[in-house]
Design an enzyme around this catalytic site. Structure first.
Site, mmCIF file in Angstrom:
data_model
loop_
_atom_site.group_PDB
_atom_site.id
_atom_site.type_symbol
_atom_site.label_atom_id
_atom_site.label_comp_id
_atom_site.label_asym_id
_atom_site.label_seq_id
_atom_site.Cartn_x
_atom_site.Cartn_y
_atom_site.Cartn_z
ATOM 1 C CE LYS A 197 14.359 29.185 87.560
ATOM 2 N NZ LYS A 197 13.910 28.414 86.392
ATOM 3 N NE ARG A 261 8.769 28.459 79.255
ATOM 4 C CZ ARG A 261 7.580 27.923 79.493
ATOM 5 N NH1 ARG A 261 6.572 28.689 79.864
ATOM 6 N NH2 ARG A 261 7.385 26.628 79.391
ATOM 7 C CG ASN A 262 12.759 33.099 81.693
ATOM 8 O OD1 ASN A 262 12.132 34.137 81.803
ATOM 9 N ND2 ASN A 262 12.302 31.942 82.182
ATOM 10 C CD GLU A 287 6.242 32.503 85.056
ATOM 11 O OE1 GLU A 287 5.955 33.658 85.380
ATOM 12 O OE2 GLU A 287 5.481 31.531 85.226
#
Length: 334
Positions: A197, A261-262, A287
């Site tokens: 995700k 943040r992604n 990540e």
């Protein structure tokens, strides 16, 4: 493990999500061990009741916290460990830990990524490298952003473990007036889903940065959940409903939220930032950047058509133009 017993809890990590989990747990745990490697950070939390570096808006309860800069001490004091260090640092943090120290421990990962040195999800890493049985491993996943925990907005967490009693025990500790919990036994599937995700959120951010609208984003995300289901069924073929909050819910909030943040990292890439510049400006770990490399490596065994995952990989690691990759991807979506 029964719910009549009580177990000492240790949290390993000092970032935003670790701080959020500490805030949640301290609602129900009167003494919580917390590994923070920075003594000044510990002193500041003791004095002000807030983490000075991450999630500074979260109000903590220092009287409930036993903060310790020595990881070995926290491991020794705790029967249940909750690991919340960024996935890219898991190997370095645990490199000097003796497997015997973890022999009688229960470890729940709340890391949303892969151990990139080995292309493994955390559960498999601790099983292989520390000989921990899968029944002693678990995961805590969303959909849940740390920032909304700090604001005490109603959120949901999924606790997964092969041991239903362990999952239920921790789920009860995590429940409070603004947190509801669900229990699952799909540890590997949940961990892979949390990694995927984040990759899909980067894709969503790239599209946003390129100027694509909500209509295309909806198509992208609906294709992403199908891509996730195909990969999960290949890696761990068990019955699961990917429409559940641990899969689809976590994907939706990560792909759309301004707190993601992604997504923000992907948006910068779409606007022309280099990976290095975007990372430096965010000053946080995305990540999905590390996860996509491991997922592509894992997929060499299955050779599946992971179109979104591969497009993100080519943009981030092969430096292909985001505009061209998304143009090509758009023709493959349905």
């Amino acid at each position: 493990m029964t719910n009549k017993e009580t177990y000492s809890i240790g949290v390993i990590g000092s970032g935003s999500w670790a701080t959020a989990l500490v805030k949640i747990l301290s609602e129900n745990v009167k003494e919580l061990n917390w590994w923070l490697r920075d003594p000044e950070q510990i002193a500041s939390i003791n004095e002000h009741g807030r983490n000075p570096k991450y999630l500074t808006s979260a109000v903590l309860k220092p009287d409930n916290l036993v903060m310790e800069p020595d990881l070995n001490v926290v491991i020794e004091r705790s029967q249940i460990l909750i690991m919340v260090v960024p996935s890219t640092y898991i190997y370095s943090v645990f490199r000097d830990v003796n497997p015997e120290q973890l022999a009688d421990k229960v470890l729940f990962s709340s890391v949303k990524g892969m151990v990139s040195e080995f292309d493994m999800v955390p559960a498999k890493f601790f099983h292989k490298k520390f000989d921990m049985p899968y029944k002693s491993l678990g995961i805590i996943c969303g959909p849940c952003h740390a920032e909304e925990v700090a604001m005490e907005r109603l959120s949901y967490l999924t606790v997964a473990s092969k041991s239903k009693s362990k999952a239920k025990y921790l789920a009860e500790l995590l429940e409070c007036r603004y947190i509801k919990t669900l229990v699952s036994d799909d540890v590997i599937g949940s961990e892979i889903a949390t990694a995927m995700k984040n990759v899909f959120a980067i894709a969503s951010g790239i599209c946003h940065g390129l100027g694509y609208g909500d209509n295309f984003q909806a198509v992208l995300v609906s294709n992403a959940i199908r891509e996730m289901e195909i990969f999960l069924d290949a890696v761990k073929p068990i019955h699961r409903d990917v429409k559940c909050s641990a899969y689809l819910g976590d994907l939706l909030v990560t792909a759309y939220s301004n707190f993601s943040r992604n997504r923000n990292f992907g948006s910068m890439i779409g606007k022309g930032y280099t990976v290095k510049t975007a990372m430096l400006e965010m000053n946080m770990v995305a990540e999905g950047y590390y996860a996509v490399k491991s997922l592509v490596a894992m997929n060499e065994k299955y050779n599946l058509d992971l179109d979104i995952t591969k497009a993100v990989y080519r943009i981030l690691y092969e430096k292909n133009a985001p505009k061209m990759e998304m143009y090509i991807l758009a023709d493959k979506l349905s």
